[in-house]
Motif scaffolding. Structure first.
Motif: not given
Length: 318
Positions: A27-40, A84-95
């Motif tokens: 899904v895409r946030t209002a400020d343009g980031l791609r994040i992941r969601v899951a449903v059971w 975090q997770g598989l959502s879009e990271r915010l810095l070049p250093e992913r950790r």
């Protein structure tokens, strides 16, 4: 009305403890980031749990929890926060755990809620939030999130640290912000994930050795899931958010909070103080539990899921 088509996202099944598998989406946030969601979804759902994880966590970690709710007739939505997770990271250093503003997490929650509406996840909705997710969820409740009930495990309404260290952290993070250095790692933290750096014997997360081994296996199999210590910016934003939440009254929503007897990550005094003034709220200390009660020993986890399902079913209001 049929749900709007949504882009599928990966759900990682090649790790222990990731069954039953969730259906994952971008899904895409209002400020343009791609994040992941899951449903059971259960066959005959009688409500939905909106599960907000803590810092460093990821969707697959909650498969067993979602499976437990599914067995109890509840659908579950879980989110990977930005960075975090598989959502879009915010810095070049992913950790490095990072956020520009703590309020940005509300964009992620809003995108997940829009997805939930579009997918017609069954009503009523209930909130379950852990650790950092507890701060995000409490802010959302205060701002009008419409749920029938809410529960928190080890909520981050304060961070456990001595008073002198707290004052130092506030001063350091302010100075780092003024100097443009707040994208650096907070002192005393490390880039490798916690479970890589700590043996089971001295961990603060869970008293279950099999669960701890599972968490280590997750980041070994998929290093892209792992993050370590927070940035100075995240720390400053988190401290400010905890202070801001403390100044506001609790919402009038049925609430239960669960903390481990051996909680060493969040400030239990801050939790106790809030729950003393939450209308109809109940605080329960889980004997032998550490910070992550939803991945604790079966003797702790199973009764906790039963208590949560009872609250979410509306059979017993706190």
């Amino acid at each position: 009305m049929m749900p709007r088509p949504t882009d599928p996202a990966p759900y990682l099944t090649d790790m222990p403890g990731t069954q039953p598998a969730g259906a994952a989406f971008w899904v895409r946030t209002a400020d343009g980031l791609r994040i992941r969601v899951a449903v059971w979804r259960p066959a005959q759902p009688r409500g939905t749990v909106l599960l907000l994880p803590g810092r460093t966590e990821y969707i697959e970690k909650y498969a067993a929890t979602a499976g437990g709710f599914r067995e109890r007739g509840l659908a579950t939505l879980v989110i990977d926060w930005r960075g975090q997770g598989l959502s879009e990271r915010l810095l070049p250093e992913r950790r490095l755990g990072h956020v520009e503003r703590f309020a940005d997490y509300q964009h992620d929650l809003a995108a997940a809620l829009l997805f939930a509406h579009e997918q017609h996840l069954p009503q009523p909705w209930h909130l379950l939030a852990h650790s950092m997710g507890g701060a995000i969820g409490l802010r959302a409740l205060m701002d009008g999130l419409a749920v029938q009930s809410c529960a928190f495990t080890g909520p981050m309404w304060g961070i456990a640290m001595p008073a002198m260290l707290h004052a130092f952290a506030c001063a350091l993070t302010r100075a780092a912000s003024l100097a443009g250095l707040d994208h650096r790692r907070a002192p005393g933290t490390a880039l490798p994930p916690y479970v890589e750096r700590h043996a089971f014997a001295d961990n603060t997360l869970t008293s279950d050795p099999e669960i701890y081994a599972m968490l280590r296996a997750h980041v070994a199999a998929h290093p892209e899931l792992g993050i370590g210590g927070p940035s100075l910016r995240w720390l400053r934003e988190a401290l400010c958010e905890c202070r801001g939440l403390r100044a506001r009254p609790s919402p009038r929503v049925p609430c239960r909070v669960f903390c481990g007897e051996d909680e060493r990550i969040i400030d239990r005094a801050a939790v106790t103080e809030r729950m003393q003034h939450w209308p109809g709220g109940v605080l329960e200390v889980m004997a032998g539990g550490r910070h992550e009660l939803l991945v604790e020993r079966p003797q702790i986890r199973a009764p906790l899921l039963d208590r949560l399902a009872t609250l979410f079913s509306g059979a017993t209001a706190p």
